[in-house]
Design an enzyme around this catalytic site. Sequence first.
Site, short mmCIF file in Angstrom:
data_model
loop_
_atom_site.label_atom_id
_atom_site.label_comp_id
_atom_site.label_asym_id
_atom_site.label_seq_id
_atom_site.Cartn_x
_atom_site.Cartn_y
_atom_site.Cartn_z
CD GLU A 53 -10.53 11.78 26.96
OE1 GLU A 53 -10.35 11.74 28.17
OE2 GLU A 53 -11.50 11.21 26.39
CG HIS A 97 -6.18 -4.41 9.39
ND1 HIS A 97 -5.76 -5.62 8.86
CD2 HIS A 97 -5.96 -3.49 8.40
CE1 HIS A 97 -5.31 -5.44 7.62
NE2 HIS A 97 -5.43 -4.15 7.33
CG HIS A 102 -3.64 0.76 6.71
ND1 HIS A 102 -4.97 1.02 6.96
CD2 HIS A 102 -3.61 -0.47 6.12
CE1 HIS A 102 -5.71 0.01 6.54
NE2 HIS A 102 -4.91 -0.90 6.03
CG HIS A 154 -8.96 -2.41 4.75
ND1 HIS A 154 -8.53 -2.58 3.46
CD2 HIS A 154 -7.87 -2.59 5.52
CE1 HIS A 154 -7.23 -2.88 3.47
NE2 HIS A 154 -6.81 -2.88 4.71
CD GLU A 200 -2.96 -1.26 2.19
OE1 GLU A 200 -2.64 -0.71 3.25
OE2 GLU A 200 -3.95 -2.00 2.06
#
Length: 274
Positions: free
Chosen positions: A170, A142, A140, A211, A116
């Site tokens: 927060e 999951h 990135h 995803h 990616e």
Amino acid sequence: MSIFDTEVIKGFIRMCNDGFEQGWHERNGGNLTYRMRTQEVLQCKPYFKVKGEWTKMSVSAKNLAGEHFISTGSGKFFRNVILEPQNNICIVEINSDGDSYRIVWGLENGGVPTSEFPSHFMNHTVRKDATNGETRVIYHAHTTSVIALTYILPLTDKVFTRTLWQSATECPVVFPGGIGVVEWMVPGSTEIAIATSKLMKKYDAVIWAHHGMFASGPDFDITFGLMHTIEKAAEIYLNVLQSNRPVIQTITDNNLREIAKYFGVNLAEEFLDN
């Protein structure tokens, strides 16, 4: 001294391990890239290997020409980074046209940067412009609870932003500009890279439906903290739903404004109802 004694490599390895410990990186899931500072490149340069051939990318960015990135490897497991970083991460150099890379350190047993990398690269180019060069990390992961929310909430920036803001006090402080959402697309494709980078012009973080999530920031701590905060807020929201009890109070829009005023942040009013 070795390259593993440099603060930037130690920080990169720690972030990979922290993400794995959170349970966000099953098998070879997730990826991390960091745009290096000039001084960090100089510190690591004595350990660079003989430069190989350039690999053409499907995307290009003039403002990233000549930059160096630390990246996790394609198909590599986050759980192995702390054990054998030299085989699971790498440093890549971008050419003068901003459209090709070559590995200058790491992945000693073979491999390429994360599959990616095009998405990361496009996010880096827009975040560099949007933050006057401040943003250096693209992460990135999951994130379990965030992924779960993409099955039950409308995939709109407003719904996700407001839901998360109201789930933990927060949140409006950590991401006052909101959060973007991309509908499901094939991961690693040029299409999702473009869609994500468009949203990254506006947001620090973007959710990929079914995803995971992309987060950006100036350093490892802030970027990891952003990801962690969003995921925890999603977890809180799911816990409320699973309680099977009616919601009898929440953080109101005026409460959100009060939080923003107290902490001196600019809250995106477009995500409020009244």
